[in-house]
Design a protein around this motif. Structure first.
Motif, PDB file in Angstrom:
ATOM      1  N   ASN A  55     -16.755  51.102 -11.624  1.00  0.00           N
ATOM      2  CA  ASN A  55     -16.269  52.660 -11.250  1.00  0.00           C
ATOM      3  C   ASN A  55     -14.939  52.558 -11.697  1.00  0.00           C
ATOM      4  O   ASN A  55     -14.157  53.201 -10.545  1.00  0.00           O
ATOM      5  N   ALA A  56     -14.631  52.219 -12.669  1.00  0.00           N
ATOM      6  CA  ALA A  56     -13.079  52.535 -12.907  1.00  0.00           C
ATOM      7  C   ALA A  56     -12.105  51.767 -12.030  1.00  0.00           C
ATOM      8  O   ALA A  56     -10.972  52.471 -11.842  1.00  0.00           O
ATOM      9  N   GLY A  57     -12.349  50.887 -11.316  1.00  0.00           N
ATOM     10  CA  GLY A  57     -11.261  50.382 -10.520  1.00  0.00           C
ATOM     11  C   GLY A  57     -11.303  50.554  -9.184  1.00  0.00           C
ATOM     12  O   GLY A  57     -10.513  50.263  -8.210  1.00  0.00           O
ATOM     13  N   ARG A  58     -12.312  51.364  -8.635  1.00  0.00           N
ATOM     14  CA  ARG A  58     -12.077  51.955  -7.478  1.00  0.00           C
ATOM     15  C   ARG A  58     -12.884  50.839  -6.590  1.00  0.00           C
ATOM     16  O   ARG A  58     -12.346  50.712  -5.299  1.00  0.00           O
ATOM     17  N   SER A  59     -13.623  49.780  -6.904  1.00  0.00           N
ATOM     18  CA  SER A  59     -13.962  48.701  -6.357  1.00  0.00           C
ATOM     19  C   SER A  59     -14.103  47.420  -7.047  1.00  0.00           C
ATOM     20  O   SER A  59     -14.415  47.903  -8.513  1.00  0.00           O
ATOM     21  N   PHE A  60     -14.279  46.392  -6.623  1.00  0.00           N
ATOM     22  CA  PHE A  60     -14.681  45.185  -7.249  1.00  0.00           C
ATOM     23  C   PHE A  60     -15.517  44.144  -6.406  1.00  0.00           C
ATOM     24  O   PHE A  60     -15.244  44.039  -5.421  1.00  0.00           O
ATOM     25  N   THR A  61     -16.402  43.580  -7.161  1.00  0.00           N
ATOM     26  CA  THR A  61     -17.445  42.502  -6.657  1.00  0.00           C
ATOM     27  C   THR A  61     -16.908  41.243  -7.305  1.00  0.00           C
ATOM     28  O   THR A  61     -16.745  41.011  -8.436  1.00  0.00           O
ATOM     29  N   VAL A  62     -16.665  40.403  -6.337  1.00  0.00           N
ATOM     30  CA  VAL A  62     -16.350  39.029  -6.765  1.00  0.00           C
ATOM     31  C   VAL A  62     -17.264  37.971  -6.544  1.00  0.00           C
ATOM     32  O   VAL A  62     -17.910  37.852  -5.284  1.00  0.00           O
ATOM     33  N   SER A  63     -17.678  37.032  -7.531  1.00  0.00           N
ATOM     34  CA  SER A  63     -18.467  36.121  -7.534  1.00  0.00           C
ATOM     35  C   SER A  63     -17.599  34.833  -8.103  1.00  0.00           C
ATOM     36  O   SER A  63     -16.637  34.863  -8.422  1.00  0.00           O
ATOM     37  N   LYS A  64     -18.280  33.671  -7.607  1.00  0.00           N
ATOM     38  CA  LYS A  64     -17.588  32.230  -8.077  1.00  0.00           C
ATOM     39  C   LYS A  64     -18.201  31.850  -9.517  1.00  0.00           C
ATOM     40  O   LYS A  64     -19.277  32.002  -9.685  1.00  0.00           O
ATOM     41  N   ALA A  65     -17.527  31.585 -10.405  1.00  0.00           N
ATOM     42  CA  ALA A  65     -17.865  31.111 -11.668  1.00  0.00           C
ATOM     43  C   ALA A  65     -17.848  29.736 -11.844  1.00  0.00           C
ATOM     44  O   ALA A  65     -18.922  29.250 -12.523  1.00  0.00           O
ATOM     45  N   SER A  66     -17.108  28.833 -11.266  1.00  0.00           N
ATOM     46  CA  SER A  66     -17.006  27.643 -11.328  1.00  0.00           C
ATOM     47  C   SER A  66     -18.215  26.948 -10.454  1.00  0.00           C
ATOM     48  O   SER A  66     -18.297  27.590  -9.275  1.00  0.00           O
ATOM     49  N   ASP A  67     -19.117  26.273 -10.612  1.00  0.00           N
ATOM     50  CA  ASP A  67     -20.043  25.454  -9.550  1.00  0.00           C
ATOM     51  C   ASP A  67     -19.365  24.138  -9.158  1.00  0.00           C
ATOM     52  O   ASP A  67     -20.443  23.513  -8.487  1.00  0.00           O
ATOM     53  N   HIS A  68     -18.204  23.911  -9.082  1.00  0.00           N
ATOM     54  CA  HIS A  68     -17.753  22.896  -8.368  1.00  0.00           C
ATOM     55  C   HIS A  68     -16.094  23.026  -8.415  1.00  0.00           C
ATOM     56  O   HIS A  68     -15.535  23.870  -9.049  1.00  0.00           O
ATOM     57  N   VAL A  69     -15.531  22.404  -7.414  1.00  0.00           N
ATOM     58  CA  VAL A  69     -13.903  22.624  -7.237  1.00  0.00           C
ATOM     59  C   VAL A  69     -13.357  22.125  -8.516  1.00  0.00           C
ATOM     60  O   VAL A  69     -13.609  21.065  -8.984  1.00  0.00           O
ATOM     61  N   ILE A  70     -12.499  22.744  -9.231  1.00  0.00           N
ATOM     62  CA  ILE A  70     -11.928  22.491 -10.399  1.00  0.00           C
ATOM     63  C   ILE A  70     -10.604  21.489 -10.299  1.00  0.00           C
ATOM     64  O   ILE A  70     -10.225  20.834 -11.389  1.00  0.00           O
ATOM     65  N   HIS A  71      -9.868  21.667  -9.202  1.00  0.00           N
ATOM     66  CA  HIS A  71      -8.673  21.116  -9.042  1.00  0.00           C
ATOM     67  C   HIS A  71      -7.918  21.053  -7.637  1.00  0.00           C
ATOM     68  O   HIS A  71      -8.558  22.033  -6.883  1.00  0.00           O
ATOM     69  N   HIS A  72      -7.532  19.859  -7.374  1.00  0.00           N
ATOM     70  CA  HIS A  72      -7.056  19.813  -5.945  1.00  0.00           C
ATOM     71  C   HIS A  72      -5.404  19.684  -5.992  1.00  0.00           C
ATOM     72  O   HIS A  72      -4.807  19.061  -7.033  1.00  0.00           O
ATOM     73  N   GLY A  73      -4.393  20.536  -4.952  1.00  0.00           N
ATOM     74  CA  GLY A  73      -3.237  20.484  -5.044  1.00  0.00           C
ATOM     75  C   GLY A  73      -2.328  21.481  -5.787  1.00  0.00           C
ATOM     76  O   GLY A  73      -2.953  22.662  -6.024  1.00  0.00           O
TER      77      GLY A  73
END
Length: 702
Positions: A420-438
């Motif tokens: 909707n042209a930036g009025r709202s965003f839906t966020v989901s996780k794309a990585s299925d594992h933790v990719i980095h620590h620190g």
């Protein structure tokens, strides 16, 4: 990558459906905030799921990958391995289930930065054999210039690289975009922006009219009438300043012609620019959209640039957490994204020329627990639809001024979408594992020069590309969860949610990747503790022919306890001999690593022609810190061995019964740069390819 605190060349030394995190930002509409026209009514946005993440085989020591998707729905991924080890490239199937390594298009003549552009399938009769796929143009940063080239057959073959493609030398961080329409010669026009680090750090524009092989210089994108030089110029050409940060470039063609869009950031004023240069800081708080109007649609085109301020943030704010990125949807709405460290900020405008700089940006809501967000990338689809990816961290404090440097950060890759042209965003996780620590250091070469060095393993960005066949998001990112400090590259594909090209629900056409076969396994006792595939050390060094480098191909490594005062470390090589051969290598390193008491130690053999020397020491931040010369033996031939005698006192004095953990080995080749005699090294083989071998108990009898 980032030179100084601006951009740098990479230094050389060296997976189930996802849980959803649907979040919707319902704050003031960015469209209404930045346009004279009211925003359209909001459309529902569906949360997205992603395919199990696909590890791109052979991507060890590759990071900040770029991605583009062709008209057949196949994704192309390219990433740097460091100068002068070149850029590695892969082609991923439409369903996201597998990938093919397509080599190093640049023939290793670069590797500091890489990027792609995909244009239409070319029709010029001068191309032989005739093109069978979209024009696929690449760029690869070298020490002096930018190497470029192209493929017309879906990456099955690439023409010869052009190692000095830009008329301005001393370059850094380039971005590419293609005209959606062929020029009158039957070729794709490719546009490339880059920093001229040898001069005032202007953002230069090179234009190719032959599909991405050769380029001619065009006008820089910063208009000095819109942004005073003192505000954006960096050190060079007699000027003392901190400079600017450049973002990507977008090419949009309509019935009325071609328009180019780019984005950049600067300090607050000429005075602030100078003061930050003297203080060694880089707090860019002003964000600009550069709009290039093609005034003569010729070959090459004539382009006129104007700069429009998107946002003027408070003095001292830092928005180069990196990079700023712009996108243009099918209706012509322009989006701008950047990071303040804690969130991804954004604004949008109907044309890209009507921003209100005093109006604060909106923020994409973080997933639960995430308090640090970096490295946005975006691509827009149909009118009102834009996809964004970013790295988000939880676990740390999220404290300014440098939330990204918190040692407790736990990182994932996230996907956000607005319909909707930036009025709202839906966020989901794309990585299925933790990719980095620190920490994730974003200060370029400053990360390496810190004492101690700060972690920049994942480098500076990752990207999303929209599949033109159905509007699914294709995402690629760097990751070092299996072997901290050693990056690899993953790919994932949006399976469900909303199509960016139609606004309708996606039809799930994902196919899960086959399980990665387990690598050879070492054993604690009797060993060897480290085991590796054989035949995985291709000669991709400058002048190399791609054949295996047998004298740098690790077979295994194992430990022993010959006495109360020493350890014995043995490394087996496929066919051990001091280089040359191959003729393009003049020396080499053979190294075994392990950890004890929280410190990483190593034993290393180094050759310079027939002379071999041995040493031990500690390894941290990608650097060898020698302790002593030690004794060793070099036993050449098939399955030849290097045997190190390591005094326990040099490596933490482990007593019998102590455990040495996280062992691995690697080899590195050295060569000279013609005319300078300067040595450069780059990894040839790591054992195992990722992760570590089995632990060793000192003094254990097997």
């Amino acid at each position: 990558m980032r030179i100084s605190v601006i951009r740098r060349i990479v230094g050389v030394v060296a997976v189930t459906a996802l849980g959803l995190l649907p979040l919707t930002l319902l704050g003031p509409a960015a469209a209404a905030a930045n346009s004279t026209k009211p925003a359209k009514a909001a459309k529902p946005t569906s949360a997205s799921t992603f395919n199990p993440n696909l590890l791109l085989q052979g991507s060890t020591n590759t990071a900040e990958p770029s991605i583009r998707t062709d008209r057949f729905g196949r994704s192309f991924v390219i990433g740097p391995t460091g100068v002068p080890a070149g850029c590695k490239a892969w082609r991923v199937t439409h369903d996201g289930s597998s990938a093919t390594y397509i080599g190093q298009p640049d023939h290793t003549a670069g590797g500091g930065d890489c990027d792609w552009a995909i244009g239409p399938q070319e029709t010029s009769a001068t191309i032989s054999p005739a093109p069978t796929d979209d024009d696929l143009a690449y760029s690869s940063l070298s020490l002096a210039n930018i190497t470029t080239g192209k493929s017309d057959d879906g990456g099955n073959s690439f023409g010869p690289p052009n190692v000095y493609s830009q008329q301005v030398g001393g370059d850094d961080r380039m971005w590419m975009a293609a005209d959606p329409r062929l020029n009158t010669l039957g070729f794709a026009d490719i546009f490339m922006t880059y920093h001229d680090v040898g001069g005032p750090q202007d953002i230069q524009l090179g234009v190719s009219i032959d599909g991405g092989f050769s380029y001619v210089q065009n006008a820089p994108i910063i208009n000095n009438s819109d942004v005073p030089p003192g505000q954006w110029q960096g050190s060079g050409a007699g000027f003392v300043g901190d400079g600017n940060e450049l973002g990507n470039i977008v090419a949009r063609r309509t019935a009325s012609g071609l328009t180019l869009y780019s984005i950049f950031e600067t300090p607050d004023s000429p005075t602030d620019n100078t003061n930050q240069a003297l203080a060694g800081t880089a707090n860019y708080n002003r964000v600009y959209e550069a709009v290039g109007t093609v005034t003569a649609d010729t070959a090459p085109p004539v382009i006129s640039w104007r700069n429009y301020e998107i946002y003027h943030g408070p003095l001292g704010a830092r928005y180069d957490r990196i990079f700023p990125v712009t996108a243009v949807d099918g209706g012509g709405r322009v989006y701008a994204f950047w990071s303040d460290g804690n969130h991804i900020d954004y604004k949008s405008d109907a044309t890209g020329t009507g921003w209100r700089p005093s109006k604060a940006p909106s923020k994409i809501a973080n997933p639960s627990g995430v308090n640090t967000a970096l490295m946005p990338w975006a691509q827009a689809g149909a009118a009102g639809i834009v996809d964004v990816v970013f790295f988000g961290a939880s676990g740390g404090a999220g404290a300014q001024p440098n939330p990204q440097d918190d040692p407790n950060n736990v990182w994932n890759a996230y996907f956000a979408q607005s319909t909707n042209a930036g009025r709202s965003f839906t966020v989901s996780k794309a990585s299925d594992h933790v990719i980095h620590h620190g920490p994730l250091c974003i200060d370029g070469l400053g990360c390496n020069l810190s004492n101690p060095p700060r972690d920049r393993t994942l480098l500076d960005f990752f990207q999303v590309s929209i599949d033109p066949t159905n509007g699914a998001a294709d995402v690629t990112f760097a990751d070092d969860h299996a072997a901290p400090g050693t990056a690899v590259v993953y790919f994932t594909r949006q399976c469900t949610g909303t199509s960016a090209t139609t606004g309708s629900a996606l039809v799930n056409d994902c196919v899960a990747p086959a399980p990665v076969p387990p690598p050879p396994q070492g054993t604690t006792c009797p060993g060897p503790q480290v085991v590796d595939y054989v035949g995985d050390a291709p000669n991709n060094y400058p002048g190399g022919d791609g054949s295996n480098i047998d004298n740098l191909d690790v077979v295994n490594a194992f430990f022993g306890t010959p006495s109360s005062s020493d350890l014995q470390v043995t490394m087996t090589i496929k066919d051990l001999v001091a280089p040359p051969p191959p003729v393009n290598l003049v020396s080499a390193f053979w190294t075994v690593y392990w950890s004890f008491g929280g410190t990483t130690y190593y034993a290393q053999a180094t050759s310079n022609g027939p002379v071999v020397t041995y040493s031990d020491g500690t390894f941290s931040g990608g650097n060898f810190n020698p302790t002593n010369a030690i004794t060793g033996s070099f036993n050449p031939g098939p399955n030849g061995t290097i045997v190190f005698t390591v005094p326990r006192a040099d490596v933490g004095s482990p007593a019998n019964g102590a455990t040495l953990t996280s062992p691995f080995a690697d080899t590195r080749g050295s060569f000279t740069v013609l005319g300078t005699g300067v040595y450069y090294t780059s990894a040839a083989d790591r054992a195992p390819d990722s992760g570590y071998g089995a632990n060793y108990v000192v003094g254990q009898a097997c």
